[in-house]
Design a protein around this motif. Structure first.
Motif, PDB file in Angstrom:
ATOM      1  N   GLU A  36       0.842  -1.207   0.000  1.00 18.57           N
ATOM      2  CA  GLU A  36       0.000   0.000   0.000  1.00 18.57           C
ATOM      3  C   GLU A  36       0.870   1.247   0.000  1.00 18.57           C
ATOM      4  O   GLU A  36       0.628   2.193  -0.759  1.00 18.57           O
ATOM      5  CB  GLU A  36      -0.914   0.006   1.227  1.00 18.57           C
ATOM      6  CG  GLU A  36      -2.092  -0.939   1.167  1.00 18.57           C
ATOM      7  CD  GLU A  36      -3.294  -0.337   0.469  1.00 18.57           C
ATOM      8  OE1 GLU A  36      -3.214   0.823   0.019  1.00 18.57           O
ATOM      9  OE2 GLU A  36      -4.326  -1.028   0.372  1.00 18.57           O
ATOM     10  N   PHE A  37       1.889   1.281   0.836  1.00 22.29           N
ATOM     11  CA  PHE A  37       2.795   2.432   0.896  1.00 22.29           C
ATOM     12  C   PHE A  37       3.518   2.611  -0.432  1.00 22.29           C
ATOM     13  O   PHE A  37       3.731   3.740  -0.902  1.00 22.29           O
ATOM     14  CB  PHE A  37       3.805   2.259   2.030  1.00 22.29           C
ATOM     15  CG  PHE A  37       3.226   2.393   3.397  1.00 22.29           C
ATOM     16  CD1 PHE A  37       2.046   3.094   3.598  1.00 22.29           C
ATOM     17  CD2 PHE A  37       3.856   1.839   4.508  1.00 22.29           C
ATOM     18  CE1 PHE A  37       1.493   3.231   4.862  1.00 22.29           C
ATOM     19  CE2 PHE A  37       3.319   1.980   5.776  1.00 22.29           C
ATOM     20  CZ  PHE A  37       2.139   2.677   5.959  1.00 22.29           C
ATOM     21  N   LYS A  39       2.409   1.833  -3.363  1.00 19.58           N
ATOM     22  CA  LYS A  39       1.473   2.397  -4.342  1.00 19.58           C
ATOM     23  C   LYS A  39       1.210   3.877  -4.069  1.00 19.58           C
ATOM     24  O   LYS A  39       1.001   4.653  -5.005  1.00 19.58           O
ATOM     25  CB  LYS A  39       0.163   1.613  -4.309  1.00 19.58           C
ATOM     26  CG  LYS A  39       0.281   0.175  -4.792  1.00 19.58           C
ATOM     27  CD  LYS A  39       0.714   0.074  -6.249  1.00 19.58           C
ATOM     28  CE  LYS A  39      -0.403   0.423  -7.201  1.00 19.58           C
ATOM     29  NZ  LYS A  39      -0.013   0.154  -8.617  1.00 19.58           N
ATOM     30  N   TYR A  40       1.210   4.269  -2.791  1.00 20.03           N
ATOM     31  CA  TYR A  40       1.047   5.686  -2.477  1.00 20.03           C
ATOM     32  C   TYR A  40       2.227   6.489  -3.016  1.00 20.03           C
ATOM     33  O   TYR A  40       2.070   7.601  -3.528  1.00 20.03           O
ATOM     34  CB  TYR A  40       0.941   5.892  -0.962  1.00 20.03           C
ATOM     35  CG  TYR A  40      -0.344   5.410  -0.348  1.00 20.03           C
ATOM     36  CD1 TYR A  40      -1.540   5.420  -1.071  1.00 20.03           C
ATOM     37  CD2 TYR A  40      -0.376   4.928   0.961  1.00 20.03           C
ATOM     38  CE1 TYR A  40      -2.716   4.973  -0.513  1.00 20.03           C
ATOM     39  CE2 TYR A  40      -1.558   4.480   1.535  1.00 20.03           C
ATOM     40  CZ  TYR A  40      -2.713   4.499   0.796  1.00 20.03           C
ATOM     41  OH  TYR A  40      -3.883   4.056   1.349  1.00 20.03           O
ATOM     42  N   GLU A  41       3.420   5.909  -2.895  1.00 20.97           N
ATOM     43  CA  GLU A  41       4.625   6.587  -3.365  1.00 20.97           C
ATOM     44  C   GLU A  41       4.684   6.646  -4.881  1.00 20.97           C
ATOM     45  O   GLU A  41       5.088   7.648  -5.453  1.00 20.97           O
ATOM     46  CB  GLU A  41       5.863   5.862  -2.823  1.00 20.97           C
ATOM     47  CG  GLU A  41       7.170   6.545  -3.169  1.00 20.97           C
ATOM     48  CD  GLU A  41       8.371   5.831  -2.567  1.00 20.97           C
ATOM     49  OE1 GLU A  41       9.499   6.253  -2.846  1.00 20.97           O
ATOM     50  OE2 GLU A  41       8.162   4.845  -1.819  1.00 20.97           O
ATOM     51  N   ASN A  42       4.258   5.558  -5.510  1.00 20.91           N
ATOM     52  CA  ASN A  42       4.280   5.493  -6.973  1.00 20.91           C
ATOM     53  C   ASN A  42       3.048   4.719  -7.442  1.00 20.91           C
ATOM     54  O   ASN A  42       3.074   3.486  -7.498  1.00 20.91           O
ATOM     55  CB  ASN A  42       5.551   4.813  -7.467  1.00 20.91           C
ATOM     56  CG  ASN A  42       5.601   4.729  -8.992  1.00 20.91           C
ATOM     57  OD1 ASN A  42       4.777   5.334  -9.692  1.00 20.91           O
ATOM     58  ND2 ASN A  42       6.553   3.975  -9.517  1.00 20.91           N
ATOM     59  N   PRO A  43       1.963   5.427  -7.770  1.00 17.94           N
ATOM     60  CA  PRO A  43       0.715   4.747  -8.154  1.00 17.94           C
ATOM     61  C   PRO A  43       0.861   3.826  -9.364  1.00 17.94           C
ATOM     62  O   PRO A  43       0.043   2.916  -9.538  1.00 17.94           O
ATOM     63  CB  PRO A  43      -0.232   5.912  -8.469  1.00 17.94           C
ATOM     64  CG  PRO A  43       0.315   7.069  -7.700  1.00 17.94           C
ATOM     65  CD  PRO A  43       1.802   6.891  -7.722  1.00 17.94           C
ATOM     66  N   SER A  58      -2.685  -4.957  -7.021  1.00 17.51           N
ATOM     67  CA  SER A  58      -2.920  -3.528  -7.205  1.00 17.51           C
ATOM     68  C   SER A  58      -4.397  -3.223  -7.431  1.00 17.51           C
ATOM     69  O   SER A  58      -4.946  -2.271  -6.863  1.00 17.51           O
ATOM     70  CB  SER A  58      -2.093  -3.009  -8.388  1.00 17.51           C
ATOM     71  OG  SER A  58      -0.715  -3.106  -8.124  1.00 17.51           O
ATOM     72  N   HIS A  67     -10.804  -0.695   1.157  1.00 19.98           N
ATOM     73  CA  HIS A  67     -10.739   0.383   2.153  1.00 19.98           C
ATOM     74  C   HIS A  67     -12.127   0.531   2.783  1.00 19.98           C
ATOM     75  O   HIS A  67     -12.711   1.615   2.797  1.00 19.98           O
ATOM     76  CB  HIS A  67     -10.310   1.707   1.505  1.00 19.98           C
ATOM     77  CG  HIS A  67      -8.974   1.642   0.837  1.00 19.98           C
ATOM     78  ND1 HIS A  67      -8.764   1.009  -0.374  1.00 19.98           N
ATOM     79  CD2 HIS A  67      -7.755   2.120   1.226  1.00 19.98           C
ATOM     80  CE1 HIS A  67      -7.489   1.116  -0.704  1.00 19.98           C
ATOM     81  NE2 HIS A  67      -6.855   1.776   0.245  1.00 19.98           N
ATOM     82  N   PRO A  72      -6.837   1.434   4.632  1.00 21.84           N
ATOM     83  CA  PRO A  72      -6.534   0.118   4.053  1.00 21.84           C
ATOM     84  C   PRO A  72      -6.874  -1.033   5.001  1.00 21.84           C
ATOM     85  O   PRO A  72      -6.490  -1.009   6.179  1.00 21.84           O
ATOM     86  CB  PRO A  72      -5.029   0.185   3.783  1.00 21.84           C
ATOM     87  CG  PRO A  72      -4.734   1.643   3.643  1.00 21.84           C
ATOM     88  CD  PRO A  72      -5.664   2.337   4.591  1.00 21.84           C
TER      89      PRO A  72
END
Length: 201
Positions: A36-37, A39-43, A58, A67, A72
């Motif tokens: 999850e982190f 994906k937040y950094e790089n979707p 993903s 969610h 999450p």
């Protein structure tokens, strides 16, 4: 004449069940949080568990069901799987607990089983993708709930009376059949809904 009191046997097998399933579930939840982190950094990042058109973490993470409470879902697992590990450890240390404690703990396991069952239905019939880490969480929650609940019934730790305790004792030698049936149901549904999933891995 002196008499000696025999200490009750510690439920080593149950304690190991709690510790192992809790630890593996915690490991899976931790990896989901890391993903999850990421994906937040790089979707646009492709996760290691995005391995086929059907197995794609993903897409599961991006769903509304991922969610459910506004954050999450893996954070619930990250907190929740600590409980069976802790209970397993104190059981090995000789903890016996009270009926209300075991009832509350078993209620938590039941809610966890209901939640992962709901997530399974959403994943298969609505989201349309499978998440390996999520399935590992399911795989740990299922025996954790079924085996512990039957043991708890057999020990009379739940407030359902003597008849429920007799049922628990009768089921205890066959407790393995319940998680096995649960696994088989999930496997059959996945193979029916995703007939090509094995060939695309």
């Amino acid at each position: 004449m002196s008499s000696t009191t025999t200490a009750p046997r510690r439920p080593v097998a149950v304690a190991i069940l709690l510790i192992v399933t809790g630890a593996v579930g915690l490991f899976a939840a931790f990896n989901l949080v890391l993903d999850e982190f990421a994906k937040y950094e790089n979707p646009k990042k492709v996760l290691t568990c995005d391995v086929s058109p059907f197995v794609n973490c993903s897409n599961v993470m991006a769903s509304a069901q991922g969610h459910l409470f506004g954050f999450p879902n893996p954070l619930l697992g990250l907190m929740g799987f600590v409980a069976p590990i802790a209970v397993g450890v104190v059981l090995l240390a000789g903890f016996r607990g009270t009926k209300w404690f075991w009832t509350l703990f078993n209620s938590g396991l039941f809610l966890a089983w209901v939640f992962v069952t709901w997530l399974f239905t959403q994943t298969v019939w609505f989201i349309g993708y499978l998440c390996p880490w999520c399935m590992l969480v399911w795989a740990m929650t299922i025996p954790l709930f079924w085996l512990f609940t039957i043991w708890n019934l057999a020990k009379g730790n739940l407030p359902f009376g003597a008849r429920a305790r007799r049922v628990g004792r009768a089921l205890l030698p066959f407790c393995w059949a319940f998680p096995l049936a649960n696994y088989l149901f999930i496997a059959v549904v996945i193979l029916v809904e995703f007939p090509n999933v094995l060939t695309t891995l």
